[in-house]
Design an enzyme around this catalytic site. Structure first.
Site, PDB file in Angstrom:
ATOM      1  N   CYS A  78       2.360  85.363  26.873  1.00 52.62           N
ATOM      2  CA  CYS A  78       2.320  85.799  25.468  1.00 52.62           C
ATOM      3  C   CYS A  78       3.679  85.586  24.780  1.00 52.62           C
ATOM      4  O   CYS A  78       4.049  84.444  24.525  1.00 52.62           O
ATOM      5  CB  CYS A  78       1.813  87.231  25.383  1.00 52.62           C
ATOM      6  SG  CYS A  78       1.194  87.593  23.731  1.00 52.62           S
ATOM      7  N   HIS A 171      -2.372  88.153  28.723  1.00 51.16           N
ATOM      8  CA  HIS A 171      -1.573  89.002  29.617  1.00 51.16           C
ATOM      9  C   HIS A 171      -2.234  89.212  30.978  1.00 51.16           C
ATOM     10  O   HIS A 171      -2.845  90.269  31.199  1.00 51.16           O
ATOM     11  CB  HIS A 171      -1.387  90.390  28.984  1.00 51.16           C
ATOM     12  CG  HIS A 171      -0.516  90.421  27.788  1.00 51.16           C
ATOM     13  ND1 HIS A 171       0.854  90.515  27.856  1.00 51.16           N
ATOM     14  CD2 HIS A 171      -0.822  90.382  26.478  1.00 51.16           C
ATOM     15  CE1 HIS A 171       1.362  90.527  26.635  1.00 51.16           C
ATOM     16  NE2 HIS A 171       0.357  90.453  25.782  1.00 51.16           N
ATOM     17  N   GLU A 173      -0.887  90.220  33.446  1.00 53.38           N
ATOM     18  CA  GLU A 173      -0.230  91.407  34.027  1.00 53.38           C
ATOM     19  C   GLU A 173      -0.947  92.704  33.637  1.00 53.38           C
ATOM     20  O   GLU A 173      -0.613  93.761  34.157  1.00 53.38           O
ATOM     21  CB  GLU A 173       1.253  91.447  33.631  1.00 53.38           C
ATOM     22  CG  GLU A 173       1.563  91.715  32.158  1.00 53.38           C
ATOM     23  CD  GLU A 173       1.557  90.463  31.276  1.00 53.38           C
ATOM     24  OE1 GLU A 173       0.854  89.491  31.611  1.00 53.38           O
ATOM     25  OE2 GLU A 173       2.248  90.470  30.226  1.00 53.38           O
TER      26      GLU A 173
HETATM   27  N1  GLN Z   1       3.266  89.061  18.698  1.00 58.60           N
HETATM   28  C1  GLN Z   1       4.273  88.953  19.704  1.00 58.60           C
HETATM   29  C2  GLN Z   1       5.318  87.909  19.287  1.00 58.60           C
HETATM   30  O1  GLN Z   1       5.079  87.120  18.411  1.00 58.60           O
HETATM   31  C3  GLN Z   1       3.691  88.590  21.058  1.00 58.60           C
HETATM   32  C4  GLN Z   1       2.795  89.719  21.488  1.00 58.60           C
HETATM   33  C5  GLN Z   1       2.663  89.895  22.959  1.00 58.60           C
HETATM   34  O2  GLN Z   1       3.479  89.453  23.776  1.00 58.60           O
HETATM   35  N2  GLN Z   1       1.636  90.609  23.293  1.00 58.60           N
HETATM   36  O3  GLN Z   1       6.360  87.893  19.838  1.00 58.60           O
END
Ligand code: GLN
Length: 208
Positions: A78, A171, A173
């Site tokens: 992410c 994710h 995790e």
């Molecule tokens: N929205 C976050 C970003 O742009 C990422 C979100 C996440 O890691 N769940 O950094």
């Protein structure tokens, strides 16, 4: 095997727990001097701009870039994925610029910004992977060198790999499914079996 988890902000505890369950040493990484003896590195989910700012103040950007260039396997989940790619289409930010891909941050908008879906990821196994997306980015463009590992039903790319760099918009995790972690650990094992002396070398460079 030692796989560090960048522990400045975000979901590092979840990654560390899973790695330890899998019998892997998983030191939290906050300083450049802690990078030297790693066989792999995970950049967790969280807030990419905050993580980037902290990486800058802790002097981690160039050391991580150098280690990636030297073949260290790195996986970003992410926000971690945002930090690994070369381009972010909708924000001005200087990422690590390692994977030849362009992402869009917060791509699912503010109302539907979190969801869960069963994804086909053939390389991690036949059974669908239950994936958790939280204010997730998407991958808008990739260069041919980048391998696409998974897409949403509408074709949106959500997991990629370029050589020893792995990235996903969701994710792993946050689930009990350890297959994505195992996939990354296999990348680390492959790297170690190609260069068994690598770890010792990196360790001795650090002591010098
Ligand atoms: N929205 C976050 C970003 O742009 C990422 C979100 C996440 O890691 N769940 O950094």
């Amino acid at each position: 095997m030692r796989v560090g988890v960048l522990a400045l902000q975000g979901t590092f505890i979840e990654h560390i727990d899973i790695l330890r369950q899998l019998g892997v040493e998983a030191p939290p990484i906050r300083l450049p001097c802690e990078l030297g003896t790693l066989d792999g590195l995970i950049i967790p989910g969280g807030e990419s701009t905050t993580m980037l700012r902290l990486m800058e103040s802790f002097g981690l950007i160039e050391p991580i870039r150098d280690m990636a260039r030297n073949g260290l396997p790195i996986w970003g989940t992410c926000a971690g994925m945002i930090l690994l790619v070369k381009d972010v289409s909708n924000y001005e930010m200087e990422t690590l610029r390692l994977i030849d891909a362009k992402v869009k941050r917060n791509a699912f908008g503010s109302q539907v910004d979190s969801f869960e879906v069963d994804l086909e990821i053939p390389l991690v196994g036949e059974e669908p992977f239950h994936a958790v997306f939280i204010r997730a980015p998407i991958i808008e463009e990739t260069r041919p060198i980048v391998q696409i590992l998974s897409r949403l039903a509408d074709g949106t790319i959500v997991a990629i790999r370029q050589d020893r760099l792995l990235a996903c918009a969701f994710h792993p995790e946050f689930t009990d499914d350890l297959r994505f972690h195992n996939y990354f650990l296999n990348m680390v094992r492959q790297k170690l079996s190609h260069n068994p002396e690598d770890r010792i070398l990196r360790g001795s460079q650090l002591r010098l």
